[in-house]
Design a protein around this motif. Structure first.
Motif, PDB file in Angstrom:
ATOM      1  N   ILE A   1       0.841  -1.583   0.049  1.00 52.53           N
ATOM      2  CA  ILE A   1      -0.024  -0.153   0.036  1.00 52.53           C
ATOM      3  C   ILE A   1       1.180   0.850   0.188  1.00 52.53           C
ATOM      4  O   ILE A   1       1.606   1.660   0.637  1.00 52.53           O
ATOM      5  CB  ILE A   1      -0.925   0.436   1.148  1.00 52.53           C
TER       6      ILE A   1
ATOM      7  N   ASP B   1      -2.488   5.858   1.779  1.00 56.60           N
ATOM      8  CA  ASP B   1      -3.126   5.279   2.709  1.00 56.60           C
ATOM      9  C   ASP B   1      -3.890   6.142   3.482  1.00 56.60           C
ATOM     10  O   ASP B   1      -2.965   7.008   4.258  1.00 56.60           O
ATOM     11  CB  ASP B   1      -3.628   4.154   3.798  1.00 56.60           C
TER      12      ASP B   1
ATOM     13  N   LYS C   1      -7.255   8.328   5.869  1.00 57.92           N
ATOM     14  CA  LYS C   1      -8.487   8.228   6.443  1.00 57.92           C
ATOM     15  C   LYS C   1      -8.961   9.274   7.016  1.00 57.92           C
ATOM     16  O   LYS C   1      -8.529  10.358   7.750  1.00 57.92           O
ATOM     17  CB  LYS C   1      -8.228   7.058   7.447  1.00 57.92           C
TER      18      LYS C   1
ATOM     19  N   ASN D   1     -10.899   9.044   2.180  1.00 58.71           N
ATOM     20  CA  ASN D   1     -10.342   8.441   2.566  1.00 58.71           C
ATOM     21  C   ASN D   1     -10.621   8.172   0.727  1.00 58.71           C
ATOM     22  O   ASN D   1     -11.300   7.909   0.327  1.00 58.71           O
ATOM     23  CB  ASN D   1     -11.750   7.014   3.129  1.00 58.71           C
ATOM     24  N   TRP D   2      -8.883   6.845   0.949  1.00 59.80           N
ATOM     25  CA  TRP D   2      -7.918   6.887   0.188  1.00 59.80           C
ATOM     26  C   TRP D   2      -7.395   6.010   0.050  1.00 59.80           C
ATOM     27  O   TRP D   2      -6.232   5.676   0.439  1.00 59.80           O
ATOM     28  CB  TRP D   2      -8.041   8.484  -1.093  1.00 59.80           C
ATOM     29  N   THR D   3      -6.966   4.631  -0.540  1.00 62.13           N
ATOM     30  CA  THR D   3      -6.162   4.494  -0.670  1.00 62.13           C
ATOM     31  C   THR D   3      -5.153   4.004  -1.860  1.00 62.13           C
ATOM     32  O   THR D   3      -6.318   3.555  -3.169  1.00 62.13           O
ATOM     33  CB  THR D   3      -6.134   2.390   0.262  1.00 62.13           C
TER      34      THR D   3
ATOM     35  N   GLN E   1      -2.504   1.291  -3.776  1.00 60.88           N
ATOM     36  CA  GLN E   1      -1.578   0.342  -4.000  1.00 60.88           C
ATOM     37  C   GLN E   1      -0.601   0.182  -4.811  1.00 60.88           C
ATOM     38  O   GLN E   1      -0.863   0.539  -6.020  1.00 60.88           O
ATOM     39  CB  GLN E   1      -2.719  -1.033  -4.402  1.00 60.88           C
TER      40      GLN E   1
ATOM     41  N   ARG F   1      -0.429   7.620   5.785  1.00 66.36           N
ATOM     42  CA  ARG F   1       0.164   6.787   5.741  1.00 66.36           C
ATOM     43  C   ARG F   1       1.038   6.814   4.405  1.00 66.36           C
ATOM     44  O   ARG F   1       0.388   6.243   3.059  1.00 66.36           O
ATOM     45  CB  ARG F   1       0.218   5.053   6.336  1.00 66.36           C
TER      46      ARG F   1
ATOM     47  N   GLN G   1     -13.778   7.381  -6.068  1.00 65.96           N
ATOM     48  CA  GLN G   1     -13.512   6.152  -6.780  1.00 65.96           C
ATOM     49  C   GLN G   1     -14.105   5.131  -7.275  1.00 65.96           C
ATOM     50  O   GLN G   1     -15.416   4.970  -7.170  1.00 65.96           O
ATOM     51  CB  GLN G   1     -12.728   5.189  -5.228  1.00 65.96           C
TER      52      GLN G   1
END
Length: 445
Positions: free
Chosen positions: A215, A218, A220, A236-238, A240, A275, A442
């Motif tokens: 990841i 990240d 939140k 909120n988004w991740t 990879q 992160r 998203q």
């Protein structure tokens, strides 16, 4: 610029010199440069918290304008700038700054108005609004000169076209004659599709990120706020490894702020749950540890990169994440940098001084700088600004090659959906809510 050969004359030599106003990226750069110099004097005078706001810059324009110019309230309403009036000019996005430049010009009521790529950095709605404003400026009292690379930006109200290639005027005549003659195809003669090969030598293999966090980013409930103005609202988004993201959204929706959080250029990153590469922001990492794994090109970065050095040295500075070159590059690094310049069709610029290049030429050099180290995350914020059709094709080809590498993931920002790279896998789109804030949605491509 001085005229070194030939002459320029006015039709009515007895008339006073026409009032000429010029909107360009270079003007944007000069405004920020002036603000930085003011910050130095503010530091020594004990006024470190002093900033130049949008309101102050507009009032400055009124004080220097002629009688009969539009008042600030009318211009602010026309360009929808009301919510920006108290904001620092250094906190504006490229599109917001472009609107401010246009507002200042309207307040001065020029006789000749030169608009150099005015639509770059603007979303679709803003482009439509600006088109109407430009059309409204075309009358018997004012001459409008529009500089553009895109045919769709030449409105039906444009009467004449001048085409320039390699420093020569190749056509001048009416708009109808220009399009009927097929001059556009000859002006932007289609070069052969660029054959790009990544400049990786045996001494400089592709970087390996095996064993690193899968990841990359990240976020939140990330919120960024300045006073009562909320720029990002519970995002909120991740992201990879292996994903290539496109960021879409209107001017002022928070795209630039999101990128600044990633690159460590916004201190509110430490007040949020973010992160990067598996590490919490503010857990002891240095900003250079973050930047060494990120490559970036944006208008904001281009504004800050004002160095009297060769284009090749600018590209080499990408290896060290510095604005300027303060370390010696290795032979393989210099070879790779030269290959990037060649692949992008700008190897003839390698020895030219960067600050003497045009806006579009600088953009090409900075794109090579962002790509040269093959970063783990490559951020491309409106990379096509100021580029002609041929160079846009070159950059798109390069982006698609890098986007397919297993070691690099892309974040690509654009206002033109038809310019989204084929290698894109996901979209993060900022959409307006009824309360004038934006929500990030998203989807997978």
């Amino acid at each position: 610029m001085p005229v070194v050969q030939g002459s320029i004359s006015q039709a009515d030599k007895s008339a006073h010199k026409a009032r000429v106003e010029y909107i360009s990226f270079e003007q944007h750069q000069r405004l920020i440069d002036r603000e930085e110099r003011l910050n130095e004097s503010r530091f020594f005078s004990g006024k470190m918290n002093r900033i130049t706001t949008v309101e102050e810059l507009l009032r400055e324009s009124v004080n220097s304008s002629v009688a009969g110019s539009e008042d600030i309230a009318a211009v602010v309403a026309k360009l929808k700038l009301n919510r920006l009036r108290g904001r620092s000019i250094r906190a504006l996005s490229t599109g917001e700054m472009r609107k401010l430049q246009i507002a200042r010009i309207l307040l001065r009521a020029p006789e000749v108005l030169i608009l150099d790529e005015p639509f770059d950095g603007l979303d679709q709605t803003s482009r439509k609004d600006l088109t109407q404003i430009i059309v409204g400026l075309m009358d018997n009292q004012r001459t409008v000169i529009l500089v553009t690379h895109r045919q769709r930006e030449i409105s039906s109200h444009i009467t004449h076209v001048m085409a320039i290639r390699d420093g020569q005027v190749v056509f001048q005549g009416t708009r109808l004659e220009f399009f009927k003659s097929g001059q556009l195809k000859r002006l932007y003669a289609r070069d052969k599709a660029p054959r790009l090969s990544l400049p990786i030598s045996g001494d400089q293999p592709l970087p390996s990120f095996e064993g690193k966090a899968h990841i990359l980013i990240d976020m939140k409930n990330v919120t960024v706020q300045y006073g009562d103005t909320v720029v990002l609202d519970n995002v909120n988004w991740t992201m990879q490894a292996g994903q290539n993201w496109v960021l879409l959204g209107p001017n002022g929706s928070g795209k630039t702020t999101l990128l600044n959080l990633i690159c460590g250029d916004n201190l509110q990153a430490y007040a949020n749950d973010i992160r990067l590469f598996g590490k919490q922001r503010g857990s002891g990492e240095s900003i250079w540890e973050i930047k060494e794994r990120i490559g970036m090109i944006s208008s904001e970065f281009q504004i800050r990169y004002r160095k009297n050095m060769s284009a090749l040295d600018v590209v080499l500075s990408g290896y060290f994440d510095s604005v300027g070159l303060y370390r010696s590059a290795s032979s393989p690094q210099r070879q790779a940098a030269c290959q990037w310049l060649a692949d992008l069709g700008i190897n003839d610029m390698s020895d030219r001084l960067f600050n003497r290049l045009s806006y579009g030429e600088q953009r090409m050099v900075l794109i090579a700088r962002a790509m040269v180290k093959i970063p783990q995350i490559l951020i491309l914020d409106e990379p096509y600004q100021g580029l002609d059709r041929t160079n846009r094709r070159r950059i798109l080809a390069a982006i698609d090659i890098i986007g397919q590498l297993p070691c690099t993931s892309l974040i690509y920002v654009t206002h033109y959906p038809d310019e989204i790279p084929a290698c894109s896998t996901h979209v993060l789109q900022f959409e307006a809510r009824p309360d004038s804030r934006y929500v990030a949605r998203q989807q997978t491509l």
